[in-house]
Design a protein around this motif. Structure first.
Motif, PDB file in Angstrom:
ATOM      1  N   SER A   7       2.000  11.000   4.070  1.00  0.00           N
ATOM      2  CA  SER A   7       1.442  10.928   2.722  1.00  0.00           C
ATOM      3  C   SER A   7       0.999   9.535   2.339  1.00  0.00           C
ATOM      4  O   SER A   7       0.366   9.349   1.312  1.00  0.00           O
ATOM      5  CB  SER A   7       2.485  11.420   1.720  1.00  0.00           C
ATOM      6  N   ARG A   8       1.269   8.531   3.132  1.00  0.00           N
ATOM      7  CA  ARG A   8       0.853   7.171   2.798  1.00  0.00           C
ATOM      8  C   ARG A   8      -0.334   6.710   3.643  1.00  0.00           C
ATOM      9  O   ARG A   8      -0.697   5.558   3.626  1.00  0.00           O
ATOM     10  CB  ARG A   8       2.015   6.202   2.972  1.00  0.00           C
ATOM     11  N   GLY A   9      -0.915   7.626   4.412  1.00  0.00           N
ATOM     12  CA  GLY A   9      -2.131   7.306   5.122  1.00  0.00           C
ATOM     13  C   GLY A   9      -1.925   6.742   6.501  1.00  0.00           C
ATOM     14  O   GLY A   9      -2.874   6.340   7.156  1.00  0.00           O
ATOM     15  N   THR A  10      -0.680   6.681   6.989  1.00  0.00           N
ATOM     16  CA  THR A  10      -0.414   6.147   8.310  1.00  0.00           C
ATOM     17  C   THR A  10      -0.425   7.269   9.319  1.00  0.00           C
ATOM     18  O   THR A  10       0.316   8.240   9.169  1.00  0.00           O
ATOM     19  CB  THR A  10       0.959   5.447   8.346  1.00  0.00           C
ATOM     20  N   HIS A  95      -5.398   1.616   0.663  1.00  0.00           N
ATOM     21  CA  HIS A  95      -6.335   0.635   0.083  1.00  0.00           C
ATOM     22  C   HIS A  95      -5.547  -0.309  -0.814  1.00  0.00           C
ATOM     23  O   HIS A  95      -5.952  -0.585  -1.954  1.00  0.00           O
ATOM     24  CB  HIS A  95      -7.437   1.347  -0.699  1.00  0.00           C
ATOM     25  N   THR A  96      -4.430  -0.825  -0.313  1.00  0.00           N
ATOM     26  CA  THR A  96      -3.537  -1.622  -1.149  1.00  0.00           C
ATOM     27  C   THR A  96      -4.166  -2.946  -1.570  1.00  0.00           C
ATOM     28  O   THR A  96      -4.018  -3.362  -2.728  1.00  0.00           O
ATOM     29  CB  THR A  96      -2.232  -1.888  -0.386  1.00  0.00           C
ATOM     30  N   ILE A  97      -4.857  -3.634  -0.664  1.00  0.00           N
ATOM     31  CA  ILE A  97      -5.467  -4.926  -1.011  1.00  0.00           C
ATOM     32  C   ILE A  97      -6.577  -4.722  -2.038  1.00  0.00           C
ATOM     33  O   ILE A  97      -6.681  -5.473  -3.026  1.00  0.00           O
ATOM     34  CB  ILE A  97      -6.011  -5.623   0.257  1.00  0.00           C
ATOM     35  N   THR A  98      -7.406  -3.723  -1.823  1.00  0.00           N
ATOM     36  CA  THR A  98      -8.473  -3.427  -2.784  1.00  0.00           C
ATOM     37  C   THR A  98      -7.892  -3.057  -4.147  1.00  0.00           C
ATOM     38  O   THR A  98      -8.382  -3.504  -5.195  1.00  0.00           O
ATOM     39  CB  THR A  98      -9.342  -2.273  -2.255  1.00  0.00           C
TER      40      THR A  98
END
Length: 498
Positions: A7-10, A95-98
């Motif tokens: 669920s976190r995209g990994t 997209h944590t940095i964005t």
């Protein structure tokens, strides 16, 4: 083959995969995988241990390791369910940095541009900024729970809202009543002009049963009552438990009528309009929706594989529907005493949640259609949906050893609301008739036990009927093809004749 991520995209490797990707839907994936099957029927019996310390399945250490893996995987599925069959990678990649850059730039812009002359607006802006960043952190760090539609981020935000509401209740618990009232006046100054005795009375002139009178009782709150029971039926999906809650709530209204005037109703309003029409039709409609969803075949096509624009729009709208739908079995003919008690506990907790709604509205004097009351009802309903699912898995699946995070938070919310009502309603509860409360608790337990026992007894009878139904078999013998013709005796009968 479509990608599969948590669920976190990994992306998950083949060794870390929890559910298979070859099934047609997530529901099929759960049913096909040996490590997780939803429902009471899938719960395995506890392995019987031998005297030598093994459990009969080979190596004791290997069996314990396998059991621990199953327990861990079951909790992950119910607390942070992975997303299967991802077709649009952009929406499930991190997209944590964005997100950090956009959030900081937005806050900097409003912090320097907005007018700071009004103190109230400054306080509102600061509180909204706190909520905004807390929900951003919720998307990044919090679990999404047992649901993934329309997107796991939606359920993480809802979980963040439940945590914020719990923290707000903890703050209000340490304030006195005038301070809490002044906070509500600051939020909405119109509350100063409302008093609880201005509410509509339902229990007057009960002998008048004209059509105009009945039509006047079928107001917007009656429709809300009906839709609320349909929603409860979709969540619980058990007719016996639903009717237990329905009957017990009417008893609860009678018990607390001396404290809450809007609980006073005419007999025909309580029995016919509430129990039979609103509750009964709501339960029927909710269970009917569940039956339709159970019969539906869940095969999801990727939006990339759909050629027409209409088909793409339809697929995008279907993203807001359930990914799969599994049958619910709260009670089993071989239910244990702990499972029996857990279902009774669910029924009683539901009564406490309903009581909190009316006591909060009465003690802090808010009209039923106020946006705070309506907003709380909507959010409580959204919090309850994953909480009930996590509680169900905890009760029915022996591999789930701890309750889900959302269910834990909701339990804390329910208790905090009750404490807030008792603390700030001392004058109200001083008029409480102790005998009524004792009788209410006694009747609650008796009716809960009776309904749950009847549900188990009914399922046991249905199981016996199915097992005792004789199966029609065609009795064939090796000599069927060469059976004696009509009028001709067999050799054994010829001997008897002689």
């Amino acid at each position: 083959m479509k990608k599969r991520t948590n669920s976190r995209g990994t992306p998950t490797s083949s060794g870390d995969a929890i559910l298979p990707t070859t099934s047609s839907s997530a529901g099929d994936a759960e049913r096909d995988h040996p490590a997780y099957k939803s429902g009471a029927a899938s719960a395995p019996a506890t392995p019987t241990k031998r005297r030598d310390g093994s459990d009969g399945s080979g190596s004791s250490a290997g069996a314990r390791r396998k059991r621990k893996d199953e327990i861990a995987q079951t909790f992950v599925i119910v607390n942070e369910r992975p997303v299967d069959d991802i077709s649009l990678d952009f929406f499930y990649k991190p997209h944590t940095i964005t997100l950090l850059a956009v959030s900081v730039l937005a806050v900097m812009y409003f912090a320097f541009v907005r007018n700071e002359a009004n103190v109230d607006e400054n306080l509102w802006a600061g509180l909204l900024c706190i909520v905004f960043f807390f929900l951003i952190i919720s998307v990044i760090a919090f679990p999404n729970g047992p649901f993934t539609r329309p997107h796991p981020a939606v359920w993480r935000i809802l979980f963040g809202c439940s945590v914020l509401y719990l923290l707000t209740l903890q703050f209000l618990m340490f304030q006195n009543y005038p301070t809490i009232r002044s906070i509500f006046y600051w939020i909405d100054p119109k509350l100063k002009n409302f008093h609880i005795d201005m509410e509509k009375e339902y229990g007057v002139n009960c002998s008048d049963i004209s059509w105009d009178r009945v039509k006047g009782h079928l107001d917007v709150f009656a429709w809300g009552h009906f839709l609320g029971w349909a929603f409860k039926a979709i969540l619980i999906r058990h007719m016996g438990i639903l009717w237990a809650i329905s009957v017990m709530w009417e008893i609860t209204e009678i018990t607390f009528a001396h404290l809450l005037p809007n609980f006073i109703e005419c007999w025909w309003d309580a029995l016919i309009l509430d129990v039979i029409i609103c509750n009964g039709l709501g339960i029927w409609m909710g269970l009917k929706i569940c039956q339709i969803l159970e019969m539906r075949e869940y095969k999801w096509a990727s939006i990339k594989d759909i050629s027409t624009t209409t088909g793409k729009i339809k697929r995008a709208m279907l993203q807001f529907t359930p990914e799969s739908w599994s049958a619910i079995r709260w009670l089993d003919p071989k239910s244990t005493a702990m499972r029996f008690a857990a279902v009774i506990q669910l029924v009683i907790f539901w009564q406490v949640t309903e009581l909190n709604t009316f006591f909060l509205k009465h003690i802090f004097e808010m009209p039923p259609d106020h946006f705070i009351v309506i907003g709380r009802l909507i959010f409580i309903g959204l919090f309850v949906a994953p909480s009930v699912r996590q509680y169900y898995v905890y009760v029915t699946d022996t591999r789930c050893k701890r309750v889900g995070t959302q269910c834990w938070v909701y339990g804390a919310i329910m208790v905090s609301e009750a404490i807030l009502c008792i603390k700030n309603g001392k004058e109200l509860f001083e008029r409480t008739q102790a005998i009524n409360i004792v009788l209410w608790l006694t009747v609650q337990v008796i009716i809960s036990v009776a309904f749950v026992y009847l549900a188990v007894y009914w399922q046991q009878r249905q199981l016996k009927k199915v097992s005792s139904t004789p199966t029609k078999r065609k009795e064939t013998s090796p000599a069927t093809s060469s059976s004696p013709s009509k009028g001709k005796l067999s050799p054994q009968k010829e001997k008897k004749v002689k």
